[in-house]
Motif scaffolding. Structure first.
Motif, PDB file in Angstrom:
ATOM      1  N   ILE A   1       0.841  -1.221   0.122  1.00 32.02           N
ATOM      2  CA  ILE A   1       0.067   0.192   0.021  1.00 32.02           C
ATOM      3  C   ILE A   1       0.893   1.164   0.121  1.00 32.02           C
ATOM      4  CG2 ILE A   1      -1.698   1.375   1.213  1.00 32.02           C
ATOM      5  CD1 ILE A   1      -2.993  -1.254   2.454  1.00 32.02           C
ATOM      6  N   TYR A   2       1.980   1.024   0.800  1.00 35.81           N
ATOM      7  CA  TYR A   2       3.069   2.429   0.726  1.00 35.81           C
ATOM      8  C   TYR A   2       3.483   2.710  -0.444  1.00 35.81           C
ATOM      9  CZ  TYR A   2       7.095   4.718   1.925  1.00 35.81           C
ATOM     10  OH  TYR A   2       8.203   5.909   1.898  1.00 35.81           O
ATOM     11  N   GLY A   3       3.534   1.576  -1.446  1.00 34.36           N
ATOM     12  CA  GLY A   3       3.997   1.664  -2.842  1.00 34.36           C
ATOM     13  C   GLY A   3       2.787   2.217  -3.886  1.00 34.36           C
ATOM     14  N   VAL A   4       1.645   1.972  -3.234  1.00 32.10           N
ATOM     15  CA  VAL A   4       0.449   2.518  -4.458  1.00 32.10           C
ATOM     16  C   VAL A   4       0.801   3.854  -4.383  1.00 32.10           C
ATOM     17  CG1 VAL A   4      -1.922   2.864  -4.251  1.00 32.10           C
ATOM     18  CG2 VAL A   4      -1.021   0.448  -3.825  1.00 32.10           C
ATOM     19  N   GLY A   5       1.090   4.612  -3.123  1.00 27.40           N
ATOM     20  CA  GLY A   5       1.337   6.154  -3.593  1.00 27.40           C
ATOM     21  C   GLY A   5       2.211   6.411  -4.624  1.00 27.40           C
ATOM     22  N   PHE A   6       3.259   5.829  -4.533  1.00 28.33           N
ATOM     23  CA  PHE A   6       4.215   6.145  -5.674  1.00 28.33           C
ATOM     24  C   PHE A   6       3.635   5.590  -7.059  1.00 28.33           C
ATOM     25  CE2 PHE A   6       6.551   5.248  -2.018  1.00 28.33           C
ATOM     26  CZ  PHE A   6       7.688   6.545  -2.161  1.00 28.33           C
ATOM     27  N   VAL A   7       2.696   4.846  -7.291  1.00 27.49           N
ATOM     28  CA  VAL A   7       2.322   4.563  -8.547  1.00 27.49           C
ATOM     29  C   VAL A   7       1.451   5.659  -9.122  1.00 27.49           C
ATOM     30  CG1 VAL A   7       0.602   3.088  -9.677  1.00 27.49           C
ATOM     31  CG2 VAL A   7       2.262   1.887  -8.380  1.00 27.49           C
TER      32      VAL A   7
END
Length: 488
Positions: free
Chosen positions: A88-94
């Motif tokens: 989910i942390y990586g979703v922000g980067f997407v």
């Protein structure tokens, strides 16, 4: 004055700053009161926005490693919860490249100021809302779904925030000191990260039941104050001199997206390469290291994990070092060139990778703090300082905002977004083998080191120019055109 026609456009550069109209320059004389006032406003507006963005992102990263994996996921398998939290942390980067694309186009068509007003509200509002979310125990799978939504909104706004701050300061700064002035707002990054680490260290002192029930919400809710401050400052800001010049000559791009994929693509590619070590290294040393040394229970990577409060001191000290190392490296890039300073940081990280992760594997508190602090304060920030001016200098005036946004945010997905979930996944699959993370850091540092040999020197470049620095460098080699850069 030397003139050259490239791609059907007339480009002018000069060594005589006096021949240019005052409003046509990105930097005005320092004794001009109006220019000095606008420069101060631009610095403050960019700094507060950077502080808010990185306060939220650093805080989210700290919470991801130690809180969100518990509150927003089923705890029957702690390792899956940790990987899910980092995913989910990586979703922000997407979401960031999408936001960078949308707002980058608007920034090149409508101007820098109003886009920065919108992004601070969107980004800050989503961050505040995280503090109001229910947990997995309260609503089940709806909890991580809502967290994903807030991360998407947060990333969407952040995707244009840093690009806007970078372009804003580069276009306002005096040419001869552009590296230093462009780096000043990024002290806000260190201040925001430092504030997040301090706040988290304080709330980590709470008993675990209080931390997990209400303590973690307080920092997110308090970010609302920063939103109001940043909004007030940005509403008083004037448009940048370079965009005003575009409007005055009716040169504003009608299709900046088309331009960036036809003329600006080489600049985007080298920008991504430059950011791999800086951005990826930043999130690895801020977040993955904490998961490595402080994860307890069945998912622990070390036999004797460190206390989470001790581990965050590395981020705190590293950010404190960055308050000085970012503007210092920006200043050095004004004297010795962007490439030389940037390459130093990349090579330092390359050489630091294996000793750093070996030291972390020892599970010694003070040594872990030192490694994290050096990784952030020296390795990462010695690249961030020159990058603040270098990325805007890579792109022409008509699509600079979009070009910087695409270079920053695509690299944020490839480097920063993958750093957490890929790093924790590798550690989980290998039983906490530190060598895999050392190799990971070394690879991204090697990519950036190689890129510094491909990018042209941009120090002192005239930001009124229409063509990109990378494209121009290639054309000069093949056509023999010589264009002298302005050195104000």
């Amino acid at each position: 004055m030397l003139r050259a026609r490239l791609e059907g456009e007339t480009v002018t550069s000069t060594n005589d700053a006096s021949t240019n109209a005052p409003q046509a320059r990105p930097g005005q004389p320092s004794d001009d009161p109006e220019y000095a006032a606008n420069l101060r406003r631009a610095t403050l507006a960019s700094s507060v926005g950077s502080a808010l963005e990185y306060f939220d992102f650093a805080l989210y990263g700290l919470m991801t490693a130690l809180v969100f994996n518990v509150l927003f996921f089923d705890q029957s398998d702690p390792a899956i919860g940790l990987i899910g939290a980092f995913a989910i942390y990586g979703v922000g980067f997407v979401a960031r490249p999408i936001g960078g694309l949308v707002f980058g186009i608007l920034g090149d068509r409508l101007g820098r100021k109003w886009v920065l007003v919108v992004t601070i509200v969107l980004m800050g509002g989503a961050s505040t809302a995280i503090g109001l979310l229910p947990t997995y125990e309260q609503v089940g799978l709806l909890a991580p779904m809502l967290l994903v939504l807030m991360r998407i909104l947060q990333g969407f706004g952040a995707g244009a925030e840093q690009a806007g701050a970078t372009v804003l300061m580069a276009e306002y700064a005096p040419v001869a000191r552009r590296g230093f002035f462009s780096a000043l707002p990024f002290v806000g990054i260190q201040a925001g990260t430092l504030l997040a680490a301090v706040v988290f260290s304080v709330i980590a002192l709470l008993p675990e039941d209080q931390l997990l029930s209400w303590g973690w919400r307080v920092p997110f809710l308090s970010s609302f104050v920063l939103i109001l401050v940043a909004l007030f400052i940005r509403l008083r800001l004037r448009e940048t001199p370079t965009f005003v010049e575009l409007e005055r000559h009716d040169q504003v791009a009608d299709r900046p997206l088309r331009e960036i994929f036809t003329r600006g693509l080489p600049g985007v590619v080298v920008g991504i390469g430059l950011r791999m070590a800086e951005n990826g290294g930043s999130y690895i040393f801020q977040n993955v290291t904490l998961a490595f040394v402080a994860t307890a229970g069945a998912g622990a990577f070390l036999a004797n994990p460190l206390d989470r409060g001790v581990a965050t001191w590395g981020v705190t000290i590293g950010s404190l070092i960055g308050i000085f190392s970012v503007p210092l490296s920006g200043h050095l890039s004004d004297r010795f060139g962007r490439k030389a300073v940037y390459r130093f940081g990349a090579v330092f990280m390359l050489l630091f990778a294996f000793p750093a992760w070996w030291a972390l594997s020892l599970g010694i508190g003070w040594l872990a703090v030192a490694v994290i602090a050096i990784g952030i304060g020296v390795a990462v920030n010695s690249m961030l300082g020159p990058q603040c001016a270098m990325l805007p200098e890579l792109f022409g005036n008509r699509h600079r905002y979009l070009g910087v946004a695409m270079a920053r945010e695509l690299s944020a997905v490839l480097a920063g977004g993958l750093a957490g979930v890929l790093g924790v996944s590798l550690l989980t699959l290998t039983g906490g083998a530190w060598q895999v993370m050392a190799l990971y850091v070394a690879v991204i540092a090697a990519i950036t080191t190689a890129t510094t040999f491909l990018v042209p020197e941009t120090r002192g470049r005239d930001l009124l120019r229409i063509e990109d620095a990378v494209r121009l460098s290639t054309e000069e080699e093949h056509t023999g055109i010589i264009i002298t850069e302005a050195r104000a």
